[in-house]
Scaffold this motif. Structure first.
Motif, PDB file in Angstrom:
ATOM      1  N   GLU A 173       0.759  -1.247   0.019  1.00  0.00           N
ATOM      2  CA  GLU A 173      -0.018  -0.055  -0.013  1.00  0.00           C
ATOM      3  C   GLU A 173       0.811   1.345   0.112  1.00  0.00           C
ATOM      4  OE1 GLU A 173      -2.655  -0.511   3.572  1.00  0.00           O
ATOM      5  OE2 GLU A 173      -3.876  -1.818   2.218  1.00  0.00           O
ATOM      6  N   ALA A 174       1.955   1.116   0.768  1.00  0.00           N
ATOM      7  CA  ALA A 174       2.978   2.324   0.891  1.00  0.00           C
ATOM      8  C   ALA A 174       3.612   2.473  -0.416  1.00  0.00           C
ATOM      9  CB  ALA A 174       3.672   2.059   1.863  1.00  0.00           C
ATOM     10  N   PHE A 175       3.848   1.574  -1.166  1.00  0.00           N
ATOM     11  CA  PHE A 175       4.330   1.775  -2.492  1.00  0.00           C
ATOM     12  C   PHE A 175       3.502   1.895  -3.642  1.00  0.00           C
ATOM     13  CE2 PHE A 175       4.298  -1.011  -6.588  1.00  0.00           C
ATOM     14  CZ  PHE A 175       5.383  -0.430  -7.303  1.00  0.00           C
ATOM     15  N   ALA A 176       2.254   1.446  -3.424  1.00  0.00           N
ATOM     16  CA  ALA A 176       1.163   2.096  -4.524  1.00  0.00           C
ATOM     17  C   ALA A 176       0.939   3.492  -4.281  1.00  0.00           C
ATOM     18  CB  ALA A 176      -0.173   1.493  -4.258  1.00  0.00           C
ATOM     19  N   ALA A 177       0.979   4.097  -3.011  1.00  0.00           N
ATOM     20  CA  ALA A 177       0.844   5.561  -2.752  1.00  0.00           C
ATOM     21  C   ALA A 177       2.244   6.338  -3.041  1.00  0.00           C
ATOM     22  CB  ALA A 177       0.785   5.802  -1.348  1.00  0.00           C
ATOM     23  N   SER A 178       3.146   5.683  -3.740  1.00  0.00           N
ATOM     24  CA  SER A 178       4.612   6.540  -4.024  1.00  0.00           C
ATOM     25  C   SER A 178       4.320   6.813  -5.620  1.00  0.00           C
ATOM     26  CB  SER A 178       5.778   5.521  -4.212  1.00  0.00           C
ATOM     27  OG  SER A 178       5.776   4.774  -5.022  1.00  0.00           O
ATOM     28  N   VAL A 179       3.383   6.245  -6.206  1.00  0.00           N
ATOM     29  CA  VAL A 179       3.165   6.594  -7.649  1.00  0.00           C
ATOM     30  C   VAL A 179       1.789   7.505  -7.760  1.00  0.00           C
ATOM     31  CG1 VAL A 179       2.753   5.693  -9.973  1.00  0.00           C
ATOM     32  CG2 VAL A 179       4.209   4.545  -8.445  1.00  0.00           C
ATOM     33  N   ALA A 180       1.965   8.826  -7.857  1.00  0.00           N
ATOM     34  CA  ALA A 180       0.856   9.763  -7.473  1.00  0.00           C
ATOM     35  C   ALA A 180      -0.096   9.685  -9.026  1.00  0.00           C
ATOM     36  CB  ALA A 180       1.514  11.231  -7.522  1.00  0.00           C
ATOM     37  N   ASP A 181       0.296   9.354 -10.046  1.00  0.00           N
ATOM     38  CA  ASP A 181      -0.448   9.438 -11.332  1.00  0.00           C
ATOM     39  C   ASP A 181       0.156   8.226 -12.407  1.00  0.00           C
ATOM     40  OD1 ASP A 181      -1.798   9.561 -13.667  1.00  0.00           O
ATOM     41  OD2 ASP A 181      -1.370  11.415 -14.059  1.00  0.00           O
ATOM     42  N   PRO A 182      -0.722   6.984 -11.960  1.00  0.00           N
ATOM     43  CA  PRO A 182      -0.031   5.647 -12.593  1.00  0.00           C
ATOM     44  C   PRO A 182      -0.066   6.049 -14.219  1.00  0.00           C
ATOM     45  CG  PRO A 182      -1.631   5.162 -10.999  1.00  0.00           C
ATOM     46  CD  PRO A 182      -1.649   6.743 -10.918  1.00  0.00           C
ATOM     47  N   ALA A 183      -0.998   6.764 -14.748  1.00  0.00           N
ATOM     48  CA  ALA A 183      -0.895   7.116 -16.311  1.00  0.00           C
ATOM     49  C   ALA A 183       0.356   7.878 -16.760  1.00  0.00           C
ATOM     50  CB  ALA A 183      -2.150   7.845 -16.699  1.00  0.00           C
ATOM     51  N   ALA A 184       1.108   8.658 -15.687  1.00  0.00           N
ATOM     52  CA  ALA A 184       2.305   9.409 -16.182  1.00  0.00           C
ATOM     53  C   ALA A 184       3.593   8.559 -15.628  1.00  0.00           C
ATOM     54  CB  ALA A 184       1.992  10.746 -15.279  1.00  0.00           C
ATOM     55  N   GLY A 185       3.378   7.678 -15.319  1.00  0.00           N
ATOM     56  CA  GLY A 185       4.616   7.003 -14.840  1.00  0.00           C
ATOM     57  C   GLY A 185       4.613   5.902 -14.227  1.00  0.00           C
ATOM     58  N   GLY A 186       5.610   5.075 -13.852  1.00  0.00           N
ATOM     59  CA  GLY A 186       5.250   3.861 -12.978  1.00  0.00           C
ATOM     60  C   GLY A 186       6.511   3.459 -12.111  1.00  0.00           C
ATOM     61  N   ALA A 187       6.273   2.388 -11.561  1.00  0.00           N
ATOM     62  CA  ALA A 187       7.547   1.901 -10.415  1.00  0.00           C
ATOM     63  C   ALA A 187       7.327   0.651 -10.254  1.00  0.00           C
ATOM     64  CB  ALA A 187       7.122   2.835  -9.254  1.00  0.00           C
ATOM     65  N   ALA A 188       8.332   0.007  -9.517  1.00  0.00           N
ATOM     66  CA  ALA A 188       8.331  -1.520  -9.184  1.00  0.00           C
ATOM     67  C   ALA A 188       9.097  -1.560  -7.867  1.00  0.00           C
ATOM     68  CB  ALA A 188       9.000  -2.247 -10.296  1.00  0.00           C
ATOM     69  N   LEU A 189       8.646  -2.367  -6.959  1.00  0.00           N
ATOM     70  CA  LEU A 189       9.457  -2.798  -5.842  1.00  0.00           C
ATOM     71  C   LEU A 189       9.653  -4.198  -5.547  1.00  0.00           C
ATOM     72  CD1 LEU A 189      10.115  -1.829  -2.808  1.00  0.00           C
ATOM     73  CD2 LEU A 189       7.808  -2.435  -2.039  1.00  0.00           C
ATOM     74  N   SER A 190      10.979  -4.685  -5.076  1.00  0.00           N
ATOM     75  CA  SER A 190      11.132  -5.924  -4.678  1.00  0.00           C
ATOM     76  C   SER A 190      11.849  -5.933  -3.431  1.00  0.00           C
ATOM     77  CB  SER A 190      12.104  -6.520  -5.741  1.00  0.00           C
ATOM     78  OG  SER A 190      12.456  -7.777  -5.202  1.00  0.00           O
ATOM     79  N   VAL A 191      11.318  -6.979  -2.489  1.00  0.00           N
ATOM     80  CA  VAL A 191      12.287  -7.077  -1.383  1.00  0.00           C
ATOM     81  C   VAL A 191      12.436  -8.452  -1.105  1.00  0.00           C
ATOM     82  CG1 VAL A 191      11.760  -6.895   1.184  1.00  0.00           C
ATOM     83  CG2 VAL A 191      10.639  -5.093  -0.450  1.00  0.00           C
ATOM     84  N   TRP A 192      13.668  -8.864  -0.845  1.00  0.00           N
ATOM     85  CA  TRP A 192      14.174  -9.965  -0.416  1.00  0.00           C
ATOM     86  C   TRP A 192      14.434 -10.262   1.135  1.00  0.00           C
ATOM     87  CZ3 TRP A 192      15.549 -13.923  -4.326  1.00  0.00           C
ATOM     88  CH2 TRP A 192      15.171 -13.667  -5.618  1.00  0.00           C
ATOM     89  N   HIS A 193      13.943 -11.279   1.693  1.00  0.00           N
ATOM     90  CA  HIS A 193      14.165 -11.528   3.080  1.00  0.00           C
ATOM     91  C   HIS A 193      14.719 -12.754   3.413  1.00  0.00           C
ATOM     92  CE1 HIS A 193      12.500 -12.106   7.211  1.00  0.00           C
ATOM     93  NE2 HIS A 193      13.613 -11.359   7.539  1.00  0.00           N
ATOM     94  N   GLY A 194      15.779 -12.981   4.019  1.00  0.00           N
ATOM     95  CA  GLY A 194      16.525 -14.479   3.983  1.00  0.00           C
ATOM     96  C   GLY A 194      16.836 -14.908   2.914  1.00  0.00           C
ATOM     97  N   GLY A 195      17.041 -14.302   1.756  1.00  0.00           N
ATOM     98  CA  GLY A 195      17.336 -14.917   0.536  1.00  0.00           C
ATOM     99  C   GLY A 195      16.158 -15.427  -0.271  1.00  0.00           C
ATOM    100  N   GLU A 196      14.856 -15.029   0.282  1.00  0.00           N
ATOM    101  CA  GLU A 196      13.822 -15.198  -0.499  1.00  0.00           C
ATOM    102  C   GLU A 196      12.851 -13.945  -0.980  1.00  0.00           C
ATOM    103  OE1 GLU A 196      12.827 -18.260  -1.638  1.00  0.00           O
ATOM    104  OE2 GLU A 196      14.493 -19.341  -0.510  1.00  0.00           O
TER     105      GLU A 196
END
Length: 394
Positions: free
Chosen positions: A25-48
């Motif tokens: 949800e915090a990630f989604a809020a980082s993109v103010a206008d999904p029609a103007a640009g995008g973003a991606a997020l990845s988190v690895w924890h303990g190698g997964e």
């Protein structure tokens, strides 16, 4: 991961662990206008991988959506990846960070630079923050020629006594040091020894395949206006630093110009211009602190050497500010008041416009966030705060 993000109310796609809902949800809020640009997020924890999500468009001009294979320009987050490669070379005994640069690159000793070490260069202490003369795009993408220009310059201060961020000159200096010390090309070494074993879609020198997957970077009008006004106000040195003597636009990007220019992205400019996916970025950082896909790219001792503080406090031109200031290891940013990340043990590198990649050995985390819509400040703070809370509650 057990939850699909495909039906998230703001059209986030991908998958994530059930306890990572607040992070997404915090990630989604980082993109103010999904029609103007995008973003991606990845988190690895303990190698997964526990988060792998994306939202918005990769190309506002065509409406192309952000896909799993979409790559973003990493801006200065590229430096952290190059620093990992240098740390690996040092661990293999192919390069000594404590050695004077001139011991492997004699021309560098010009104008009293003979005592500057490789580690000093990595920690932004060389005093070569900008080319002394104007440069063209041709000059910028000639990495060895760019390095030779810098070697021939006098430093802004003697004997690495101060530090100041080498925004664009860091890469040519490090590239030439690696070539002289090891006979290897830094971008090729990174591809072969770091990215390939992890199957990480990240490169420090984009080929035609990678270029075809890049999301062109755009800048909101208010961000462009702020940049074009504030950089000249910072003075002539700052302008030369941030544009490489005029080779790049003040805003860094334009329509196939600056860091959207395929020539720049394919040049191997280790200061910036790497391209990659969030998942690739995060898994590389994860592999510095935990076995990831069966691969550990650095030992604990190599990480200690990489993260030993080398520059902190006010920079050479920070005479009218009380901070907060960044801290530096051997090419990586360390946790600081200016960059808190997950814990005091976090280390990595951010980039213009919001990019961020870091590792945290305390939490066993590798983190990667990329976007193609440049913002005037970091976007990952709320995401990292949500991640910390979720991990602490687990």
């Amino acid at each position: 991961m057990t939850r699909s993000a495909d039906h998230h109310p703001v059209h986030v796609e991908g998958r994530y662990a059930e306890n990572m809902t607040a992070v997404v949800e915090a990630f989604a809020a980082s993109v103010a206008d999904p029609a103007a640009g995008g973003a991606a997020l990845s988190v690895w924890h303990g190698g997964e991988e526990i988060v792998d999500v994306r939202v918005g468009v990769a190309d506002p001009g065509t409406g192309r959506q952000w896909e799993a294979e979409t790559r973003a320009v990493l801006f200065s987050a590229t430096k952290g990846l190059a620093a990992i490669a240098v740390a690996r070379l040092a661990e293999e005994g192919l390069l000594d960070p404590e050695a004077p640069v001139a011991s492997v690159w004699p021309e560098f000793a010009a104008h009293g630079k003979g005592r500057i070490t490789i580690a000093d260069v990595l920690a932004h202490r060389a005093g070569l923050v900008a080319p002394a003369t104007s440069m063209t795009l041709d000059d910028l993408v000639d990495i060895s020629g760019f390095a030779a220009r810098l070697a021939a310059q006098p430093p802004l201060w003697p004997d690495a006594r101060a530090h100041l961020y080498h925004a664009l000159t860091w890469g040519p200096l490090v590239s030439e040091i690696v070539r002289r010390a090891t006979g290897q090309d830094a971008a090729e070494f990174f591809a072969r020894e770091i990215a390939a074993p992890l199957d990480a879609a990240v490169t420090l020198r984009a080929d035609e395949h990678a270029l075809g997957l890049v999301a062109p970077t755009t800048m909101a009008p208010e961000t462009a206006l702020l940049t074009s006004r504030t950089v000249p106000q910072m003075g002539e040195l700052a302008e030369r630093m941030l544009t490489a003597g005029g080779a790049l636009p003040l805003t860094l990007v334009g329509n196939r110009t600056g860091l959207n220019d395929p020539r720049v992205l394919g040049s191997g400019l280790l200061s910036a211009a790497g391209v990659g996916t969030a998942s690739g970025l995060a898994r590389i950082w994860s592999s510095t602190v935990r076995p990831t896909r069966g691969v550990r790219v650095l030992s604990d001792d190599a990480v200690r050497q990489l993260t030993s503080p080398r520059s902190e406090g006010p920079g050479a031109t920070d005479t009218d500010t009380t901070g907060p200031f960044h801290r530096w290891g051997s090419g990586v940013q360390l946790a600081s008041e200016a960059l808190t990340w997950l814990s005091p043990d976090s280390f990595g590198h951010d980039g213009a416009g919001g990019q961020a990649g870091f590792a945290d050995p305390r939490y066993g985390v590798g983190f990667g966030y990329v976007t193609n819509r440049m913002a005037p400040s970091s976007l990952v703070g709320p995401i990292v705060a949500a991640l910390r809370a979720a991990l602490d509650d687990a």
